[in-house]
Design a protein around this motif. Sequence first.
Motif, PDB file in Angstrom:
ATOM      1  N   ARG A 149       0.843  -1.197   0.000  1.00 65.42           N
ATOM      2  CA  ARG A 149       0.000   0.000   0.000  1.00 65.42           C
ATOM      3  C   ARG A 149       0.879   1.248   0.000  1.00 65.42           C
ATOM      4  NH1 ARG A 149      -2.928  -0.811   4.891  1.00 65.42           N
ATOM      5  NH2 ARG A 149      -3.696  -2.697   3.869  1.00 65.42           N
ATOM      6  N   ARG A 150       1.968   1.176   0.758  1.00 67.36           N
ATOM      7  CA  ARG A 150       2.869   2.322   0.847  1.00 67.36           C
ATOM      8  C   ARG A 150       3.604   2.569  -0.485  1.00 67.36           C
ATOM      9  NH1 ARG A 150       4.940   0.780   5.125  1.00 67.36           N
ATOM     10  NH2 ARG A 150       6.893  -0.145   4.372  1.00 67.36           N
ATOM     11  N   THR A 151       4.041   1.505  -1.155  1.00 73.62           N
ATOM     12  CA  THR A 151       4.722   1.707  -2.437  1.00 73.62           C
ATOM     13  C   THR A 151       3.761   2.289  -3.466  1.00 73.62           C
ATOM     14  OG1 THR A 151       4.248  -0.539  -3.261  1.00 73.62           O
ATOM     15  CG2 THR A 151       6.300  -0.226  -2.027  1.00 73.62           C
ATOM     16  N   ASP A 152       2.493   1.887  -3.378  1.00 73.21           N
ATOM     17  CA  ASP A 152       1.497   2.414  -4.313  1.00 73.21           C
ATOM     18  C   ASP A 152       1.236   3.893  -4.066  1.00 73.21           C
ATOM     19  OD1 ASP A 152      -0.702   1.927  -6.361  1.00 73.21           O
ATOM     20  OD2 ASP A 152      -1.905   2.619  -4.663  1.00 73.21           O
ATOM     21  N   GLU A 153       1.236   4.284  -2.807  1.00 70.82           N
ATOM     22  CA  GLU A 153       0.956   5.675  -2.469  1.00 70.82           C
ATOM     23  C   GLU A 153       2.148   6.587  -2.740  1.00 70.82           C
ATOM     24  OE1 GLU A 153      -0.246   5.380   1.576  1.00 70.82           O
ATOM     25  OE2 GLU A 153      -2.248   4.614   1.103  1.00 70.82           O
ATOM     26  N   THR A 154       3.345   6.113  -2.447  1.00 70.53           N
ATOM     27  CA  THR A 154       4.540   6.964  -2.576  1.00 70.53           C
ATOM     28  C   THR A 154       5.196   6.862  -3.950  1.00 70.53           C
ATOM     29  OG1 THR A 154       6.024   5.229  -1.772  1.00 70.53           O
ATOM     30  CG2 THR A 154       5.018   6.684  -0.123  1.00 70.53           C
ATOM     31  N   GLY A 155       4.999   5.732  -4.620  1.00 63.13           N
ATOM     32  CA  GLY A 155       5.711   5.508  -5.880  1.00 63.13           C
ATOM     33  C   GLY A 155       7.124   5.011  -5.669  1.00 63.13           C
ATOM     34  N   ASN A 156       7.497   4.728  -4.427  1.00 64.11           N
ATOM     35  CA  ASN A 156       8.842   4.229  -4.155  1.00 64.11           C
ATOM     36  C   ASN A 156       8.990   2.798  -4.669  1.00 64.11           C
ATOM     37  OD1 ASN A 156       9.507   6.621  -2.860  1.00 64.11           O
ATOM     38  ND2 ASN A 156       8.993   5.855  -0.832  1.00 64.11           N
ATOM     39  N   PHE A 157      10.046   2.562  -5.409  1.00 68.77           N
ATOM     40  CA  PHE A 157      10.307   1.236  -5.948  1.00 68.77           C
ATOM     41  C   PHE A 157      10.539   0.249  -4.797  1.00 68.77           C
ATOM     42  CE2 PHE A 157      13.067  -2.025  -7.908  1.00 68.77           C
ATOM     43  CZ  PHE A 157      12.296  -2.345  -9.023  1.00 68.77           C
ATOM     44  N   PRO A 158      10.013  -0.989  -4.894  1.00 70.80           N
ATOM     45  CA  PRO A 158      10.163  -1.958  -3.795  1.00 70.80           C
ATOM     46  C   PRO A 158      11.560  -2.577  -3.733  1.00 70.80           C
ATOM     47  CG  PRO A 158       8.963  -2.958  -5.615  1.00 70.80           C
ATOM     48  CD  PRO A 158       9.149  -1.508  -5.970  1.00 70.80           C
ATOM     49  N   GLU A 159      12.535  -1.757  -3.425  1.00 65.04           N
ATOM     50  CA  GLU A 159      13.940  -2.179  -3.420  1.00 65.04           C
ATOM     51  C   GLU A 159      14.173  -3.345  -2.470  1.00 65.04           C
ATOM     52  OE1 GLU A 159      16.232  -1.134  -5.370  1.00 65.04           O
ATOM     53  OE2 GLU A 159      15.773   0.913  -6.013  1.00 65.04           O
ATOM     54  N   GLU A 160      13.564  -3.268  -1.278  1.00 68.09           N
ATOM     55  CA  GLU A 160      13.791  -4.310  -0.275  1.00 68.09           C
ATOM     56  C   GLU A 160      13.252  -5.663  -0.752  1.00 68.09           C
ATOM     57  OE1 GLU A 160      12.890  -0.290   1.574  1.00 68.09           O
ATOM     58  OE2 GLU A 160      11.902  -1.634   0.143  1.00 68.09           O
ATOM     59  N   PHE A 161      12.106  -5.623  -1.407  1.00 67.31           N
ATOM     60  CA  PHE A 161      11.509  -6.855  -1.925  1.00 67.31           C
ATOM     61  C   PHE A 161      12.384  -7.465  -3.019  1.00 67.31           C
ATOM     62  CE2 PHE A 161       8.920  -8.667  -5.392  1.00 67.31           C
ATOM     63  CZ  PHE A 161       8.447  -9.801  -4.754  1.00 67.31           C
ATOM     64  N   VAL A 162      12.815  -6.648  -3.953  1.00 67.81           N
ATOM     65  CA  VAL A 162      13.659  -7.140  -5.055  1.00 67.81           C
ATOM     66  C   VAL A 162      14.963  -7.701  -4.516  1.00 67.81           C
ATOM     67  CG1 VAL A 162      14.917  -6.491  -7.143  1.00 67.81           C
ATOM     68  CG2 VAL A 162      12.623  -5.580  -6.741  1.00 67.81           C
ATOM     69  N   ALA A 163      15.537  -7.019  -3.529  1.00 67.10           N
ATOM     70  CA  ALA A 163      16.782  -7.502  -2.928  1.00 67.10           C
ATOM     71  C   ALA A 163      16.578  -8.862  -2.261  1.00 67.10           C
ATOM     72  CB  ALA A 163      17.298  -6.488  -1.908  1.00 67.10           C
ATOM     73  N   ALA A 164      15.447  -9.044  -1.593  1.00 67.08           N
ATOM     74  CA  ALA A 164      15.158 -10.317  -0.929  1.00 67.08           C
ATOM     75  C   ALA A 164      14.977 -11.442  -1.945  1.00 67.08           C
ATOM     76  CB  ALA A 164      13.907 -10.180  -0.058  1.00 67.08           C
TER      77      ALA A 164
END
Length: 387
Positions: free
Chosen positions: A30-45
């Motif tokens: 929900r936060r990535t959708d609202e901010t537009g921040n790329f999910p770096e932590e998810f991709v790294a995991a």
Amino acid sequence: MAGFWLTDEQEAIREGVAKVCAAFDDEYWRRTDETGNFPEEFVAAIAEGGWLGVAMPESVGGAGLGLTEAAVMMQTVAQSGAGFSGASAIHLNIFGPMPLVKFGTDAQRERLLPRIISGEDKMCFAVTEPNSGLDTSSLETRAEKVDGGYRLNGRKIWTTGAQRANKILIIARTTPKDQCAKPTGGLSLFYTDREQIEAKPIPKMGRKAVECNMLFIEDLFVPQEDLVGEEGKGFQYLLHGLNPERVLFAVEAIGLGRAALAKASTYAKERVVFGRPIGQNQGVAHPLAKSWAELEAANLMAFKAAALYDAGKECGAEANAAKYLGAEAGFTACEASVLAHGGMGYAKEYDVERYFREAMIARIAPVSREMILNFIAERVLGLPKSY
């Protein structure tokens, strides 16, 4: 799949990916959708777990598995609640490099693929142009032969992830269309550095965290060693990646639809109106039940297509049908979920409105519903070409 169910190895993949995804809850997406921040932590995991190499050759550090296993992985990501925000963040790394795997030189594979698997290199894929749309034969980006390589000029549109990519797989015309025996001839494929290409994000409906871009390419020098395969055969190389891409879009849409259906079923059991749970009403229950049936039917077609591809058999009709059916079933399930939530379906805190917005992606990309139906009409039913 062994018949109609996952093998033990495939089930282990599903469980392993689900375990990674469990660390990224609804609030995260929900936060990535609202901010537009790329999910770096998810991709790294995902990269740390070695999952980016699921379909890459073992010789370069991949798992050497097939499209079926990649489909299991990507469906699990979408179904976890990550939807297309999560799936699209890693989608290109899974089957995007296949032209390099199949047509690159040994030196290119050894130099480039391990960096994609580790996540050290992030790639984007530039095909579509503003004036060509789905008519790939009308691409206008030119690659002029110069000393030591090529000079590229042109524009691309809807290039996903270019803001964070340091590498780009790009197709450009090396021979004028009127000098080619076929309209799709004279197109060449390059895998090169992206940093010198200007990329402007396109504000869009959903999946804000994974941006799409307009690219402006001006006098970009591409070394000769960045040409993939033979000059002029780029379109043929692209064709080898189209069926896997359609299958992955299908299973991702199905996974998203399943996530929406789970949310709606839970809400319909818990929400009490007029003294009874709303799921007791057929007006709520039947659309959800219908969606389950449609999702499961689409899933069978998708995994049939994947099995055919892995067996080296023709799967164009099945892959296209899977993409069509998966996208439609996923969208319908997301719509039904929003409606089952009533007014709260419009609220961000219940997530289904995000799913609904993201579900539209698969109905449009990477190929329209109409072009899929054209393909089936012509190639399967033998009807005259309509365009």
